[in-house]
Write an enzyme that holds these catalytic residues in place. Structure first.
Site, PDB file in Angstrom:
ATOM      1  N   ASP A 224      -1.445  -0.759  -0.304  1.00 27.37           N
ATOM      2  CA  ASP A 224      -0.388   0.169  -0.680  1.00 27.37           C
ATOM      3  C   ASP A 224       0.352  -0.441  -1.879  1.00 27.37           C
ATOM      4  OD1 ASP A 224       1.580   2.273  -0.469  1.00 27.37           O
ATOM      5  OD2 ASP A 224       2.865   0.855   0.604  1.00 27.37           O
TER       6      ASP A 224
ATOM      7  N   ASP B   9       4.178   0.667  -3.309  1.00 22.50           N
ATOM      8  CA  ASP B   9       5.626   0.533  -3.114  1.00 22.50           C
ATOM      9  C   ASP B   9       5.951  -0.078  -1.762  1.00 22.50           C
ATOM     10  OD1 ASP B   9       6.972   2.179  -5.486  1.00 22.50           O
ATOM     11  OD2 ASP B   9       5.209   3.289  -4.817  1.00 22.50           O
TER      12      ASP B   9
ATOM     13  N   ASP C 155       3.397  -0.833   4.198  1.00 20.55           N
ATOM     14  CA  ASP C 155       4.737  -1.077   4.736  1.00 20.55           C
ATOM     15  C   ASP C 155       5.383   0.141   5.376  1.00 20.55           C
ATOM     16  OD1 ASP C 155       7.293  -0.166   2.539  1.00 20.55           O
ATOM     17  OD2 ASP C 155       5.195   0.265   2.143  1.00 20.55           O
TER      18      ASP C 155
END
Length: 274
Positions: A37, A39, A217
């Site tokens: 991922d 961000d 996240d």
């Protein structure tokens, strides 16, 4: 503490960095396929998406890692946007949560028939949220993101209600969420998890000699964690970047993007040593 904790547990997620030797032993002689991922994983979460810039040292680590094993970036960002931010040619990029995929000899787009409804929903959201200070409507090719990080607390609920009202007018779209974000996506059974499984098949990485790893996240990354866990014990692992701990289907953890970068660096060094 176990190396493979219960997927639903908030505790017992071993650190893939602190316990790297145990992590490497789990890999054994298998080659990892690394899915990242952007961000909150490679860069810290910031108020505006355009300010989430990748540190040059992390970019160098990803470039080294990509020379040693397959690496793909799987982001909620628009494909061209995340590719520009990462800035590494010849990587595999999956934008809009996997609806838009590009790589060497690879091009896949899911849900092109929904673009008209996304256009109409975007216009409605811009009109209805025009007076809400701090609300940011970000159009991606296959999704619309509504950011609330800069909205005052007592107006955040209004933004969420507005998004759901607009979505109700478009049965072809569905609402998803994340950290300070609402999104409208095509209402089809596709997400980061299905995109990762599809890439494993397409790239010939679904066999026992490859161990898929996914670093993420946010809530949308849980789709990928669950998809890898469903492949069976020891056939894929999620690494949740999170502090404090939270419920997750990932089996391992890292505290923040700084630890994620350090883990990737250590993985690259370990792979280079053979």
């Amino acid at each position: 503490m176990t190396d493979q904790p219960s997927p639903a547990s908030t505790e017992g997620k071993p650190s893939a960095l602190v316990r790297f030797d145990a992590f490497a032993a789990m890999l054994g002689d298998r080659r990892p396929a690394v899915f990242l991922d952007y961000d909150g994983t490679l860069t810290p979460i910031v108020e505006r998406p355009d300010l989430a810039l990748l540190d040059e040292s992390v970019r160098a680590v990803i470039r080294r890692l990509a020379a040693l094993c397959p690496v793909a970036v799987v982001s909620g960002r628009d494909l061209e946007d995340v590719a520009r931010h990462v800035g590494i040619d010849d990587l595999i990029y999956a934008g809009s949560h996997g609806f838009d995929i590009r790589g060497p000899g690879l091009r896949t787009q899911i849900g092109e028939e929904y673009l008209g409804d996304l256009d109409a929903a975007e216009a409605d959201l811009l009109r209805r949220l025009h007076g809400v200070e701090g609300a940011l409507v970000e159009r991606k090719r296959f999704a619309i993101a509504i950011h609330t990080r800069r909205v005052v607390p007592d107006r955040k609920a209004l933004v969420g209600d507005t998004v759901r009202d607009v979505a109700a007018a478009f049965p072809t779209l569905r609402v998803t969420g994340g950290k300070e974000i609402h999104e409208l996506r095509p209402n089809v059974p596709w997400d980061k998890g299905k995109a990762v499984l599809s890439l494993l098949d397409t790239l010939g990485l679904a066999g026992p000699e490859t161990l898929p790893l996914y670093l993420g996240d946010d809530e949308t990354d849980e789709d990928a964690f669950r998809a890898l866990a469903a492949r069976g014990e020891g056939r894929g692992f999620g690494i949740r970047v999170m502090d404090p701990p939270a419920p997750s289907a990932a089996g391992w953890s890292l505290k923040d993007p700084a630890e994620a970068g350090a883990f990737l660096d250590r993985l690259a060094v370990w792979l280079a040593k053979g």
